[in-house]
Motif scaffolding. Structure first.
Motif, short mmCIF file in Angstrom:
data_model
loop_
_atom_site.label_atom_id
_atom_site.label_comp_id
_atom_site.label_asym_id
_atom_site.label_seq_id
_atom_site.Cartn_x
_atom_site.Cartn_y
_atom_site.Cartn_z
N ASN A 159 -12.48 36.18 0.61
CA ASN A 159 -11.67 37.26 0.08
C ASN A 159 -10.83 37.95 1.25
O ASN A 159 -11.35 38.16 2.43
CB ASN A 159 -12.73 38.24 -0.57
CG ASN A 159 -13.55 39.06 0.50
OD1 ASN A 159 -14.07 38.67 1.09
ND2 ASN A 159 -13.48 40.31 0.14
N ARG B 156 -18.22 34.82 0.45
CA ARG B 156 -19.05 34.70 -0.44
C ARG B 156 -19.81 33.54 -0.75
O ARG B 156 -19.21 32.77 -0.99
CB ARG B 156 -18.49 35.53 -1.93
CG ARG B 156 -17.62 36.67 -1.58
CD ARG B 156 -18.88 38.22 -1.56
NE ARG B 156 -17.80 39.30 -1.38
CZ ARG B 156 -17.48 39.60 -0.33
NH1 ARG B 156 -17.68 39.24 0.69
NH2 ARG B 156 -16.80 40.83 -0.56
N ARG C 91 -22.90 38.16 0.70
CA ARG C 91 -21.60 38.60 1.05
C ARG C 91 -21.54 38.95 2.73
O ARG C 91 -22.54 39.49 3.09
CB ARG C 91 -20.99 39.71 0.40
CG ARG C 91 -21.73 41.01 0.17
CD ARG C 91 -20.96 42.05 -0.63
NE ARG C 91 -21.83 42.94 -0.75
CZ ARG C 91 -22.17 44.29 -0.42
NH1 ARG C 91 -21.77 44.16 0.84
NH2 ARG C 91 -23.01 45.07 -0.68
N GLU D 28 -9.23 43.89 -3.58
CA GLU D 28 -9.30 42.61 -2.97
C GLU D 28 -9.04 41.47 -3.67
O GLU D 28 -9.16 41.49 -4.89
CB GLU D 28 -10.97 42.57 -2.34
CG GLU D 28 -12.12 42.08 -3.53
CD GLU D 28 -13.36 42.31 -3.05
OE1 GLU D 28 -13.61 42.82 -1.94
OE2 GLU D 28 -14.04 41.48 -3.57
N GLN E 173 -21.55 41.08 -5.04
CA GLN E 173 -20.10 41.58 -4.83
C GLN E 173 -20.22 42.94 -4.42
O GLN E 173 -20.82 43.91 -4.78
CB GLN E 173 -19.21 41.37 -5.96
CG GLN E 173 -19.23 39.85 -6.45
CD GLN E 173 -18.17 39.04 -5.41
OE1 GLN E 173 -17.74 39.56 -4.31
NE2 GLN E 173 -17.85 37.92 -5.78
N ARG F 57 -10.00 37.58 -4.25
CA ARG F 57 -11.10 36.43 -4.13
C ARG F 57 -10.67 35.25 -4.57
O ARG F 57 -9.97 34.80 -5.38
CB ARG F 57 -12.30 36.76 -4.81
CG ARG F 57 -12.84 38.23 -4.73
CD ARG F 57 -13.98 38.77 -5.98
NE ARG F 57 -14.37 40.03 -5.95
CZ ARG F 57 -14.88 40.65 -6.51
NH1 ARG F 57 -15.38 40.10 -7.73
NH2 ARG F 57 -15.41 41.78 -6.53
N GLN G 36 -16.56 31.45 -1.83
CA GLN G 36 -15.55 32.35 -2.22
C GLN G 36 -14.93 32.87 -0.86
O GLN G 36 -15.89 33.42 0.00
CB GLN G 36 -15.73 33.46 -3.03
CG GLN G 36 -15.35 33.23 -4.48
CD GLN G 36 -15.39 34.26 -5.49
OE1 GLN G 36 -15.94 35.46 -5.10
NE2 GLN G 36 -14.84 34.46 -6.54
#
Length: 425
Positions: free
Chosen positions: A357, A390, A402, A341, A423, A343, A355
């Motif tokens: 992603n 996030r 998340r 991924e 995460q 981010r 964030q």
């Protein structure tokens, strides 16, 4: 002639002594820590009062501090006091380390599942971990934990935990509808921690467990009992190679984590529940991209003693390996999973960061009783891709909420939203 040699050697010796004295650390100070004890941080540091100044060791101390749950960031300053004397000052930014947790998801019946927890990652100001959880996932579960990785010395520590996990476990058989069991696993575990050097860490322990499976519903073949029970003693362990550096939400470097569980004694329904060896290795690689980007990768390899049992060790699940696939939709005795991924920090101010992603999750499984070629043939392969957000509190350890949406490809594709704390990897 001999006198001249003695004079030269004496001069060289004195010069060496002066050179050593010219690089001596006479003071080590730590600033910014409020709850984390200064004595504890100094015990972990490579640089001591009276040691020779070494910028590599100073940098290593910074990284060592950043890896602690109680530290969000660390920096250093080297100051020359006078001829031969230096002062090293470390400045740390602490995390808030008493963390309540709430994790909400769907259970296998698509009803609400949740997990409540509270952990102190800096008990006594020494980064000891103490806490527990209660969860509701069709049935009630709970656990209690205590870990002190540096309790005995800088390298040696101890840990204990007790968990009583109760789930509804689906099993999968050809030409049968879904079959559900109530799975109860009550286990006490003792572990010894050993930090060999800066990058290599070991854990070894003993796990004493009682496993109980009770049939709930579905078309159960007569060959499978409605109740199974096993008392098991296992040797467990981890080996971690860690060369990761982190600065708040950004991570860079490589990490490998190998975990295993080997049964050394069992009594009960071993024909169905035996797992003499279960091993898994996670390879993780992180790369900073520009000032706001982070590329994250995980390759997960798993293998278990291959028995033709419906109670296989590895599950295909939203929270474990493939986002969007569903809750425990398949099982296997070996697996290969790749998660990658990108981010990107969309917004950041003070303690808060947002964030976004984009990810791809892919995996393949070996069927119970099958061959390793199952992994290559791909009959049990899954491929998912999606987007996520996030919400990050930069001053609280692991305070990342998340949310991901995964969309599958192929004949058996599914899709769904996955919530969690921390995460995904």
């Amino acid at each position: 002639m001999m006198n001249r040699i003695i004079i030269v050697l004496t001069v060289l010796l004195r010069f060496s002594i002066i050179s050593i004295e010219a690089e001596t650390v006479t003071e080590v100070e730590i600033e910014g820590n409020k709850r984390t004890r200064t004595k504890f941080l100094k015990r972990l540091a490579f640089v001591k009062e009276g040691s020779t100044i070494d910028t590599i060791r100073v940098a290593s101390d910074e990284r060592r501090f950043r890896l602690l749950p109680s530290v969000a960031s660390a920096s250093s300053n080297i100051e020359k006091l006078d001829d031969g004397n230096y002062k090293v000052t470390y400045t740390v930014v602490e995390n808030f380390a008493i963390i309540p947790g709430l994790n909400v998801s769907q259970d296998v019946n698509e009803d609400l599942a949740y997990r409540l927890s509270v952990f102190d990652f800096n008990m006594f100001g020494q980064n000891q971990i103490v806490g527990g959880f209660y969860s509701r996932n069709v049935f009630d579960s709970y656990g209690l934990f205590w870990e002190a990785p540096n309790l005995i010395t800088r390298k040696w520590g101890l840990g204990f935990n007790y968990q009583n996990n109760v789930f509804q476990e689906p099993i999968f058989l050809e030409n049968n509808d879904d079959i559900n069991f109530k799975s109860s696993n009550s286990a006490f575990e003792f572990r010894v921690f050993y930090e060999h050097n800066f990058n290599n860490r070991f854990e070894f322990g003993l796990n004493i467990a009682n496993l109980d499976y009770v049939y709930l519903d579905g078309s159960l073949p007569t060959s499978i009992p409605e109740q199974l029970e096993l008392n098991r003693v296992s040797v467990v362990g981890d080996y971690e190679y860690n060369n990761i550096t982190n600065e708040f939400q950004y991570v860079e470097g490589f990490r490998s984590l190998f975990t295993f569980n080997t049964t050394v004694g069992a009594s009960g329904d071993t024909d169905f529940l035996k797992n003499f060896f279960v091993g898994r290795n996670d390879f993780e690689y992180f790369k900073r991209i520009g000032s706001n980007g982070n590329w994250a990768n995980r390759l997960r390899l798993g293998y278990a003693t291959n028995t033709n049992s419906p109670f296989a060790a590895f599950a295909l699940d939203n929270q474990l390996n493939i986002r969007g696939v569903g809750n425990v939709v398949d099982r296997g005795t070996a697996s290969i999973v790749l998660n990658t991924e990108y981010r990107h920090t969309l917004f950041e101010k003070g303690w808060f960061a947002l964030q976004g992603n984009a990810f791809i999750d892919a995996g393949t499984w070996q069927e119970p009783g099958g061959e390793l070629s199952d992994l290559i043939e791909g009959n049990s392969a899954s491929l998912y891709s999606g987007l996520g957000l996030r919400f990050i509190h930069k001053r609280i350890f692991n305070a990342v909420f998340r949310i991901d949406y995964g969309l599958g490809f192929g004949e058996k594709a599914n899709n769904g939203i996955v919530f969690g704390i921390g995460q995904y990897f």
